[in-house]
Write an enzyme that holds these catalytic residues in place. Structure first.
Site, mmCIF file in Angstrom:
data_model
loop_
_atom_site.group_PDB
_atom_site.id
_atom_site.type_symbol
_atom_site.label_atom_id
_atom_site.label_comp_id
_atom_site.label_asym_id
_atom_site.label_seq_id
_atom_site.Cartn_x
_atom_site.Cartn_y
_atom_site.Cartn_z
ATOM 1 N N HIS A 113 -13.560 -3.838 -1.932
ATOM 2 C CA HIS A 113 -14.614 -3.146 -1.006
ATOM 3 C C HIS A 113 -15.691 -3.606 -0.155
ATOM 4 C CE1 HIS A 113 -13.397 1.055 -3.382
ATOM 5 N NE2 HIS A 113 -12.408 0.109 -3.249
ATOM 6 N N ASP A 144 -6.994 -5.200 -3.243
ATOM 7 C CA ASP A 144 -6.898 -3.688 -3.626
ATOM 8 C C ASP A 144 -6.440 -3.177 -2.474
ATOM 9 O OD1 ASP A 144 -7.814 -1.107 -4.549
ATOM 10 O OD2 ASP A 144 -9.728 -1.578 -3.800
ATOM 11 N N GLU A 181 -5.731 6.870 -1.348
ATOM 12 C CA GLU A 181 -6.571 6.607 -2.378
ATOM 13 C C GLU A 181 -8.027 6.209 -2.045
ATOM 14 O OE1 GLU A 181 -8.502 4.628 -5.983
ATOM 15 O OE2 GLU A 181 -7.960 3.755 -4.207
ATOM 16 N N GLU A 182 -8.258 5.429 -1.008
ATOM 17 C CA GLU A 182 -9.623 4.884 -0.907
ATOM 18 C C GLU A 182 -10.289 5.800 -0.195
ATOM 19 O OE1 GLU A 182 -10.430 2.426 -2.355
ATOM 20 O OE2 GLU A 182 -9.118 0.818 -2.136
ATOM 21 N N ASP A 235 -3.163 2.122 1.314
ATOM 22 C CA ASP A 235 -4.313 2.249 2.185
ATOM 23 C C ASP A 235 -5.376 1.268 1.717
ATOM 24 O OD1 ASP A 235 -4.683 4.067 -0.125
ATOM 25 O OD2 ASP A 235 -6.504 4.700 1.006
ATOM 26 N N HIS A 289 -1.168 1.676 -4.099
ATOM 27 C CA HIS A 289 -1.613 2.330 -3.056
ATOM 28 C C HIS A 289 -1.507 1.365 -1.831
ATOM 29 C CE1 HIS A 289 -5.975 1.055 -2.599
ATOM 30 N NE2 HIS A 289 -5.878 1.222 -4.004
#
Length: 456
Positions: free
Chosen positions: A419, A121, A152-153, A90, A88
């Site tokens: 994150h 990520d 996705e996030e 994003d 992904h």
């Protein structure tokens, strides 16, 4: 083996430049925080890069949540299997800019690691895919299907819905979901379980409006205090373990463990602060529900008035282990919070999203090929771990393609701090995992050819 390793080593400066370009695009899929054009820019970058790497018909497809998935393919040689490559583009928002040592959207090298939002990520995994394909060149022994997700996030489910509507586009024999990583740098790992999730927003109301705390404080019910009291019931007061009425919170993990001191270091737990919960760290991470209060809406300290709060709300996330139904967990959490409200406070609960837990089957030819590739690159057997995070798409894939093997792997490891501020990636993991992926494609094709010869 050495030929591939040499090619990948020669490609690493290009990989660094690719990641520099990608990290510079703030592709946060939340229009409240960043312009949607940034996600579109990242999607187009991915489409152009994978077209140049040999995929065909690479294009942007709008999904039901408004995000764009990047989709492409490469036909298989005669008799060869097909592998889906997932990632992904994003990223999470940077959170507190002041907590970053270097600018979040500028790739910065420090102490042998590359820092920036998305370096691990999941833009690091995008670069891993590209490096593997470039190393193989035209000698790709399997068919390929490719998809890069754009939301996705945010967990809004755009790609999940799109897959359900276009199953033929993603049909493959093995699916490499590259949004996880290794137990530690240098230990080749596949993630075989994922926790699901149930996210709620709970609102508490006690007054028609804020009132002077001097004139009315005491008998006037404080909505923020009520919310705090409700949230406190979600954890055991002595151990901090998650305790939700109607949920089994005492599961155990039977796979590879997670050393407590290593976890403390990986998570950045401050000296003298105890870990929450009971049982092993692996039990708590991979086999039990885990509740987190993600945010609270209430008056900020700076600018707050001498007033009794009339309303307050919180965003609550519950991670759900394999064996627990996500909808049942959401219902239990909703009921628990509602029943915990003190003083007759009015409570409303909004479901933000749910996702089911996942467990992979590991006894097929794709896992055999992966094990061989991991051992060739890392010099030790493939390790299996659980993952505390959630990837709802895995269950969509499992339902749509019950015969396909699903493998979760990638460049992320605990020191990446995904994150969080100061996210980073170890570039040796990009190189090693690109090598693993390239070898896997070769080994998987050989295994399929061998099976066909035996069948004849």
């Amino acid at each position: 083996m050495s030929e591939l390793a040499d090619r990948i080593a020669a490609l690493m400066p290009r990989a660094k430049q690719d990641l520099t370009d990608l990290v510079a695009i703030p592709s946060v899929a939340d229009p409240r925080q960043y312009p949607p054009e940034e996600c579109h820019k990242a999607a187009q970058w991915v489409a152009d890069a994978f077209s140049a790497a040999g995929l065909r018909d690479v294009h942007l497809a709008e999904t039901p949540d408004g995000s764009h998935a990047v989709i492409g393919h490469r036909p298989p040689p005669p008799g060869a299997p097909t592998v889906l490559l997932y990632c992904h583009y994003d990223v999470q928002p940077p959170l507190d800019d002041k907590a970053w040592t270097t600018p979040p959207f500028t790739l910065t090298e420090r102490d042998g690691r590359w820092y920036g939002r998305g370096t691990a990520d999941c833009k690091g995994n995008i670069v891993m895919h590209l490096t593997a394909l470039r190393a193989l060149g035209e000698d790709i022994p399997v068919g390929l299907k490719f998809v890069a997700e754009g939301s996705e996030e945010q967990g809004t489910g755009g790609l999940e819905a799109y897959v359900a509507q276009h199953q033929e586009q993603f049909l493959a024999d093995a699916l490499l979901v590259c949004d996880t990583g290794n137990a530690e740098v240098g230990t080749g790992t596949a993630t075989i379980t994922l926790r699901g999730l149930a996210n709620l927003v709970v609102t508490v109301e006690t007054l028609a409006g804020e009132i002077h705390s001097g004139m009315f404080g005491g008998p006037a019910p404080d909505a923020l205090a009520a919310l705090i009291q409700m949230l406190s019931t979600l954890r055991d007061p002595a151990t901090g373990a998650t305790r939700i009425n109607g949920l089994d919170c005492d599961g155990t993990w039977e796979g590879v463990g997670y050393d407590e001191e290593t976890f403390r270091r990986d998570a950045g737990v401050l000296a003298g602060v105890h870990l929450t919960g009971t049982g092993t760290v692996a039990d708590r991470l991979w086999a039990r529900p885990a509740v987190t209060v993600l945010g609270i809406d209430c008056p900020p300290v700076v600018g707050s008035a001498a007033a009794v709060p009339a309303t307050a709300r919180a965003r609550v996330s519950l991670r759900v282990p394999p064996g627990t139904d996500a909808d049942a967990a959401r219902e239990a959490l909703t009921k628990h919070l509602t029943e915990a409200a003190p003083w007759g406070a009015r409570v409303s609960v909004e479901t933000e999203g749910t996702g089911s837990p996942f467990r992979a089957a590991t006894d097929g030819p794709a896992y055999t090929a992966l094990g061989s590739a991991m051992e060739q690159v890392y010099g030790r057997p493939l390790a299996f771990l659980g993952q505390g995070g959630s990837i709802p798409l895995c269950n969509v894939f499992a339902s749509a393609y019950p015969r396909a093997e699903i493998i979760l792997m990638g460049v992320e490891e605990p020191r990446c701090l995904i994150h969080a501020p100061n996210e980073s990636v170890d570039p040796t993991e990009i190189a090693h995992m690109a090598h693993v992926e390239a070898l896997f494609l070769r080994e998987f094709a050989k295994g399929a050819a061998h099976s066909q010869r035996e069948a004849r």
